[in-house]
Structure formats: structure tokens, C-alpha cells
Scaffold this motif. Structure first.
Motif, PDB file in Angstrom:
ATOM      1  N   LEU A   1       0.829  -1.208   0.000  1.00  7.44           N
ATOM      2  CA  LEU A   1       0.000   0.000   0.000  1.00  7.44           C
ATOM      3  C   LEU A   1       0.864   1.259   0.000  1.00  7.44           C
ATOM      4  CD1 LEU A   1      -2.775  -1.058   2.544  1.00  7.44           C
ATOM      5  CD2 LEU A   1      -3.030  -0.787   0.075  1.00  7.44           C
ATOM      6  N   LEU A   2       1.995   1.212   0.694  1.00  4.65           N
ATOM      7  CA  LEU A   2       2.889   2.374   0.726  1.00  4.65           C
ATOM      8  C   LEU A   2       3.410   2.708  -0.665  1.00  4.65           C
ATOM      9  CD1 LEU A   2       5.002   1.767   3.968  1.00  4.65           C
ATOM     10  CD2 LEU A   2       3.016   3.234   3.669  1.00  4.65           C
ATOM     11  N   ASN A   3       3.619   1.680  -1.487  1.00  2.00           N
ATOM     12  CA  ASN A   3       4.121   1.914  -2.845  1.00  2.00           C
ATOM     13  C   ASN A   3       3.075   2.557  -3.749  1.00  2.00           C
ATOM     14  OD1 ASN A   3       6.610   0.744  -2.221  1.00  2.00           O
ATOM     15  ND2 ASN A   3       5.884  -1.309  -2.708  1.00  2.00           N
ATOM     16  N   LEU A   4       1.794   2.479  -3.347  1.00  2.00           N
ATOM     17  CA  LEU A   4       0.721   3.068  -4.148  1.00  2.00           C
ATOM     18  C   LEU A   4       0.356   4.481  -3.690  1.00  2.00           C
ATOM     19  CD1 LEU A   4      -1.695  -0.024  -4.309  1.00  2.00           C
ATOM     20  CD2 LEU A   4       0.026   0.656  -5.987  1.00  2.00           C
ATOM     21  N   ALA A   5       0.952   4.926  -2.598  1.00  2.00           N
ATOM     22  CA  ALA A   5       0.573   6.215  -2.016  1.00  2.00           C
ATOM     23  C   ALA A   5       1.174   7.382  -2.783  1.00  2.00           C
ATOM     24  CB  ALA A   5       1.011   6.268  -0.553  1.00  2.00           C
ATOM     25  N   CYS A   6       0.522   8.541  -2.664  1.00  2.00           N
ATOM     26  CA  CYS A   6       1.028   9.763  -3.293  1.00  2.00           C
ATOM     27  C   CYS A   6       2.304  10.242  -2.603  1.00  2.00           C
ATOM     28  CB  CYS A   6      -0.019  10.863  -3.209  1.00  2.00           C
ATOM     29  SG  CYS A   6      -1.633  10.446  -3.908  1.00  2.00           S
ATOM     30  N   GLU A   7       2.393  10.006  -1.286  1.00  2.00           N
ATOM     31  CA  GLU A   7       3.525  10.495  -0.520  1.00  2.00           C
ATOM     32  C   GLU A   7       4.781   9.674  -0.815  1.00  2.00           C
ATOM     33  OE1 GLU A   7       0.724   9.374   0.698  1.00  2.00           O
ATOM     34  OE2 GLU A   7      -0.264  10.857   1.977  1.00  2.00           O
ATOM     35  N   ASP A   8       5.909  10.265  -0.472  1.00  2.00           N
ATOM     36  CA  ASP A   8       7.187   9.547  -0.543  1.00  2.00           C
ATOM     37  C   ASP A   8       7.133   8.404   0.481  1.00  2.00           C
ATOM     38  OD1 ASP A   8       9.769   8.661  -0.759  1.00  2.00           O
ATOM     39  OD2 ASP A   8      10.673  10.421   0.182  1.00  2.00           O
ATOM     40  N   PRO A   9       7.303   7.154   0.043  1.00  2.00           N
ATOM     41  CA  PRO A   9       7.107   6.021   0.950  1.00  2.00           C
ATOM     42  C   PRO A   9       8.258   5.784   1.916  1.00  2.00           C
ATOM     43  CG  PRO A   9       7.765   5.224  -1.211  1.00  2.00           C
ATOM     44  CD  PRO A   9       7.606   6.716  -1.328  1.00  2.00           C
ATOM     45  N   SER A  10       9.399   6.473   1.745  1.00  2.00           N
ATOM     46  CA  SER A  10      10.594   6.138   2.522  1.00  2.00           C
ATOM     47  C   SER A  10      10.372   6.300   4.026  1.00  2.00           C
ATOM     48  CB  SER A  10      11.774   6.994   2.073  1.00  2.00           C
ATOM     49  OG  SER A  10      11.453   8.372   2.156  1.00  2.00           O
ATOM     50  N   THR A  11       9.755   7.424   4.443  1.00  2.00           N
ATOM     51  CA  THR A  11       9.518   7.647   5.877  1.00  2.00           C
ATOM     52  C   THR A  11       8.572   6.606   6.449  1.00  2.00           C
ATOM     53  OG1 THR A  11       9.830  10.031   5.575  1.00  2.00           O
ATOM     54  CG2 THR A  11       8.740   9.312   7.596  1.00  2.00           C
ATOM     55  N   ASN A  12       7.480   6.327   5.723  1.00  2.00           N
ATOM     56  CA  ASN A  12       6.517   5.336   6.188  1.00  2.00           C
ATOM     57  C   ASN A  12       7.100   3.926   6.179  1.00  2.00           C
ATOM     58  OD1 ASN A  12       4.343   7.091   6.736  1.00  2.00           O
ATOM     59  ND2 ASN A  12       3.810   7.187   4.572  1.00  2.00           N
ATOM     60  N   GLN A  13       7.993   3.647   5.232  1.00  2.00           N
ATOM     61  CA  GLN A  13       8.653   2.345   5.214  1.00  2.00           C
ATOM     62  C   GLN A  13       9.509   2.169   6.468  1.00  2.00           C
ATOM     63  OE1 GLN A  13       8.316  -0.209   3.408  1.00  2.00           O
ATOM     64  NE2 GLN A  13       7.741   0.298   1.310  1.00  2.00           N
ATOM     65  N   ILE A  14      10.190   3.232   6.865  1.00  2.00           N
ATOM     66  CA  ILE A  14      10.993   3.174   8.091  1.00  2.00           C
ATOM     67  C   ILE A  14      10.093   2.927   9.294  1.00  2.00           C
ATOM     68  CG2 ILE A  14      12.455   4.522   9.647  1.00  2.00           C
ATOM     69  CD1 ILE A  14      13.584   5.916   7.144  1.00  2.00           C
ATOM     70  N   LEU A  15       8.950   3.628   9.350  1.00  2.00           N
ATOM     71  CA  LEU A  15       7.994   3.412  10.441  1.00  2.00           C
ATOM     72  C   LEU A  15       7.500   1.969  10.461  1.00  2.00           C
ATOM     73  CD1 LEU A  15       5.756   6.631  10.440  1.00  2.00           C
ATOM     74  CD2 LEU A  15       7.251   5.834  12.276  1.00  2.00           C
ATOM     75  N   LEU A  16       7.243   1.421   9.283  1.00  2.00           N
ATOM     76  CA  LEU A  16       6.764   0.042   9.177  1.00  2.00           C
ATOM     77  C   LEU A  16       7.801  -0.935   9.734  1.00  2.00           C
ATOM     78  CD1 LEU A  16       4.186  -1.313   8.070  1.00  2.00           C
ATOM     79  CD2 LEU A  16       5.422  -1.707   5.945  1.00  2.00           C
ATOM     80  N   TYR A  17       9.071  -0.718   9.421  1.00  2.00           N
ATOM     81  CA  TYR A  17      10.132  -1.576   9.935  1.00  2.00           C
ATOM     82  C   TYR A  17      10.299  -1.399  11.447  1.00  2.00           C
ATOM     83  CZ  TYR A  17      11.370  -2.215   5.017  1.00  2.00           C
ATOM     84  OH  TYR A  17      11.327  -2.511   3.678  1.00  2.00           O
ATOM     85  N   VAL A  18      10.131  -0.159  11.926  1.00  2.00           N
ATOM     86  CA  VAL A  18      10.213   0.095  13.371  1.00  2.00           C
ATOM     87  C   VAL A  18       9.107  -0.654  14.103  1.00  2.00           C
ATOM     88  CG1 VAL A  18       9.942   1.867  15.161  1.00  2.00           C
ATOM     89  CG2 VAL A  18      11.384   2.310  13.171  1.00  2.00           C
ATOM     90  N   PHE A  19       7.877  -0.623  13.545  1.00  2.00           N
ATOM     91  CA  PHE A  19       6.772  -1.373  14.143  1.00  2.00           C
ATOM     92  C   PHE A  19       7.105  -2.863  14.200  1.00  2.00           C
ATOM     93  CE2 PHE A  19       3.542   1.959  12.425  1.00  2.00           C
ATOM     94  CZ  PHE A  19       3.902   2.814  13.457  1.00  2.00           C
ATOM     95  N   GLY A  20       7.662  -3.377  13.093  1.00  2.00           N
ATOM     96  CA  GLY A  20       8.000  -4.801  13.046  1.00  2.00           C
ATOM     97  C   GLY A  20       9.032  -5.182  14.092  1.00  2.00           C
ATOM     98  N   VAL A  21      10.068  -4.353  14.232  1.00  2.00           N
ATOM     99  CA  VAL A  21      11.116  -4.632  15.221  1.00  2.00           C
ATOM    100  C   VAL A  21      10.566  -4.485  16.635  1.00  2.00           C
ATOM    101  CG1 VAL A  21      13.312  -3.818  16.159  1.00  2.00           C
ATOM    102  CG2 VAL A  21      12.995  -3.983  13.685  1.00  2.00           C
ATOM    103  N   PHE A  22       9.777  -3.432  16.875  1.00  2.00           N
ATOM    104  CA  PHE A  22       9.277  -3.146  18.217  1.00  2.00           C
ATOM    105  C   PHE A  22       8.326  -4.243  18.698  1.00  2.00           C
ATOM    106  CE2 PHE A  22       6.158  -1.195  21.092  1.00  2.00           C
ATOM    107  CZ  PHE A  22       7.008  -0.709  22.076  1.00  2.00           C
ATOM    108  N   PHE A  23       7.363  -4.612  17.857  1.00  2.00           N
ATOM    109  CA  PHE A  23       6.365  -5.596  18.285  1.00  2.00           C
ATOM    110  C   PHE A  23       6.840  -7.041  18.097  1.00  2.00           C
ATOM    111  CE2 PHE A  23       3.656  -1.860  17.431  1.00  2.00           C
ATOM    112  CZ  PHE A  23       2.957  -1.811  18.626  1.00  2.00           C
ATOM    113  N   GLY A  24       7.874  -7.241  17.283  1.00  2.00           N
ATOM    114  CA  GLY A  24       8.369  -8.594  17.074  1.00  2.00           C
ATOM    115  C   GLY A  24       9.490  -8.991  18.004  1.00  2.00           C
ATOM    116  N   SER A  25      10.328  -8.025  18.392  1.00  2.00           N
ATOM    117  CA  SER A  25      11.495  -8.355  19.213  1.00  2.00           C
ATOM    118  C   SER A  25      11.111  -8.767  20.632  1.00  2.00           C
ATOM    119  CB  SER A  25      12.453  -7.159  19.261  1.00  2.00           C
ATOM    120  OG  SER A  25      11.812  -6.021  19.825  1.00  2.00           O
ATOM    121  N   GLY A  26      10.022  -8.202  21.151  1.00  2.00           N
ATOM    122  CA  GLY A  26       9.594  -8.535  22.518  1.00  2.00           C
ATOM    123  C   GLY A  26       9.270 -10.012  22.688  1.00  2.00           C
TER     124      GLY A  26
END
Length: 318
Positions: free
Chosen positions: A184-209
Motif C-alpha cells: 500500500l505504501l508503494n501506491l501512495a502519493c507520498e514519498d514512501p521512505s519515511t513510512n517504510q521506516i515506520l513500518l520496519y520500526v513497528f515490526g522490530v518493536f512488536f516482534g522483538s519482545g
């Protein structure tokens, strides 16, 4: 205003596993069979545990909640895939996509956290057997399940807010069988780079625990087992953890494989096939792994199968 109107009426196309008309009936039959087996197997686990007083223990309580989470997890993707294959329509509305993202991450995170809770339960049972009943009280079990649901709620809210604030300008083709936020981020009007970083942060934060809890628990368990003198005691401890370790390996192995495949590989088919492992195959195999390796579960299912016949059950073969 124009971007908001565009988003409000937008529909996405889930390209799915195949566009070949000859392959789609085979996929439909295979997915339907796997879904029915998953539903039946997990419902049997839940019914067996709730109906047998001998299984009213923390380990089986967590297993029944895990079966509920597995039912929710597979039901967020497979029914939609079946409808699309049956009707030859791959569209999904914007609201439907947000709903799928929410339930997908809630159920998936609940699965992950419950596996960590079950690892802690094994830790207490093996390392503190004399105080097990005192530590794993009914109150603590209930709190652990509520905590698991709360963490899952936070994860689905994080992904929901991330996706819901996007506006879409590009053609809405999602190269997956569900509404994957990274697509979905690749289809957005916005630059996806910031949101991609947020997505990876969510994955690390909720997965590492959960992963950290599981690793810590099994380091303590292995250390305790090494101190056991008798081979029968070691076998009993390993057999208690065997089913859980198998499920953890499948769930995290395929989940991390799909996660890293989406980063490294630019072939959507490979990512989709890997994603089937943790979204479809693992929920289907969980009941078999836990029941085939557990005499108490097999015995409860045996007696449960006798009840509808209104007859005296023969002696359990288990």
C-alpha cells in the motif's frame, strides 16, 4: 479535497497467487480444504479443552486462546481469497482493506505474543515445578491473556493509523493476496521512505519482545534440563517443549522469511508463497502438532467424539 475524494472511492485489486484460469480451480480446492481443516482442527482443540476438566490448566488454557487466534488469523485472508477465486473478481474496497489490515495484525500479533506466554509457562513448569500452581494462578493467566490482547491492539492501531492517513494516486494493484501495508505504501502519493521506516520500526518493536521472551525462556529451560540427572526426566522436559518449539519454528521461520524476502527480493510470487507459511500452513498444522504429541489432548478428543453417539465410550487407545 480532491485527494480525499479519490481515496474515498478507491478500490484495490488483489493480484493474488495466480491469474491463470486453469490454476485457479486447483488453488480454490486446495485453499478451501486447508481452511476447513484449520477450522475443524482448532475448534476440536477448543472444545476438547473446555469440555474436559483434566485440561483446565494454564498450558491448555493458553493453547485454546492460541487456537482462537489462529482461527482469526486465517479467516482474515483465506475467505477473501476463496471469494475472489470463485467469482473471478479481485477487487477490495478501501474500507475492506483497512479492516483486513486491522484484523490481520491483531490476530498475527496475538499469535506471536501467546507463543511467548506459552514459552514462559514452560519455563515456570520446568524450572519451578513445586511453585508452578502458585505462580501460574488463574489471575496471572487472565492478566497474561489481557496483556497479549492489549499489545495486539496497539500493533493493529499502529498499522491502521499508518495506512489510513495515506492518499493514493497510483493504480491500485496490490501484488499480494491480502492488503499488505508495504504494498500500500508503494501506491501512495507520498514519498514512501519515511513510512517504510515506520513500518520496519513497528515490526522490530512488536516482534522483538515476544522473540526475546521465547529465547530467554528456552535458554533457562535448556540450562535446567542439563542439570537433570535421569534420562527419563530429560525426555519428559523435552517432550513438553517439543510441540511448542515446532510451532515457534514454523511461525517465526516463515514469518521472518516473508519479511526479509519483501526487503531483498523483488519477486512478489516468492514473497506470497513464503507468506502462506505463517498465514495458512501454520494455523492448519498447529492442532495436529499439539494433539498428536499430547496424550491428554488425544484422550479428550476421543471422549468428545463419543458424546454425539450417546453411547458408552470404549477404553481410550491413548
Amino acid at each position: 479535497m480532491e485527494a480525499q475524494n479519490e481515496t474515498a472511492i478507491l478500490e484495490f485489486l488483489l493480484l493474488g497467487l495466480s491469474n491463470d484460469p486453469e490454476v485457479e480451480p486447483i488453488l480454490f480446492g486446495l485453499l478451501l480444504s486447508m481452511y476447513l481443516i484449520t477450522v475443524l482442527g482448532n475448534l476440536l482443540i477448543i472444545l476438547a479443552i473446555t469440555s474436559d476438566p483434566h485440561l483446565h490448566k494454564p498450558m491448555y488454557f493458553f493453547l485454546s486462546i492460541l487456537s482462537l487466534a489462529d482461527l482469526g488469523f486465517i479467516s482474515t485472508t483465506v475467505p477473501k481469497m476463496l471469494v475472489d477465486l470463485r467469482n473471478h473478481s479481485k477487487s477490495i474496497s478501501y474500507a475492506g482493506c483497512l479492516t483486513q489490515v486491522s484484523f490481520f495484525f491483531f490476530s498475527g500479533c496475538l499469535d506471536s505474543v501467546l507463543l511467548a506466554v506459552m514459552a514462559y509457562d514452560h519455563l515456570v513448569a520446568i524450572c519451578h515445578p513445586l511453585h508452578y500452581s502458585l505462580i501460574m494462578s488463574l489471575r496471572l493467566c487472565g492478566l497474561l491473556v489481557l496483556l497479549s490482547c492489549f499489545i495486539s491492539f496497539l500493533e493493529f492501531q499502529a498499522h491502521f493509523l499508518l495506512v489510513s492517513q495515506l492518499t493514493f494516486c497510483k493504480r491500485g494493484e496490490i501484488r499480494h493476496f491480502f492488503c499488505d501495508p508495504s504494498e500500500l505504501l508503494n501506491l501512495a502519493c507520498e514519498d514512501p521512505s519515511t513510512n517504510q521506516i515506520l513500518l520496519y520500526v513497528f515490526g522490530v518493536f512488536f516482534g522483538s519482545g515476544p522473540i526475546s521472551v521465547i529465547l530467554y525462556s528456552y535458554i533457562r529451560i535448556i540450562s535446567a534440563i542439563r542439570r537433570v540427572q535421569s534420562s527419563s526426566g530429560k525426555y519428559k522436559a523435552f517432550s513438553m517443549c517439543g510441540s511448542h518449539l515446532s510451532v515457534v519454528t514454523m511461525f517465526y521461520g516463515t514469518g521472518l522469511g516473508a519479511y526479509f524476502s519483501s526487503i531483498v527480493s523483488h519477486t512478489p510470487k516468492k514473497v506470497m508463497v513464503t507468506s502462506l507459511g505463517y498465514t495458512v500452513v501454520t494455523p492448519m498444522l498447529n492442532p495436529f502438532i499439539y494433539s498428536l504429541r499430547n496424550r491428554d489432548i488425544k484422550r479428550a478428543i476421543w471422549w468428545l467424539a463419543c458424546k454425539p453417539a450417546h453411547r458408552q465410550c470404549p477404553g481410550s487407545p491413548f
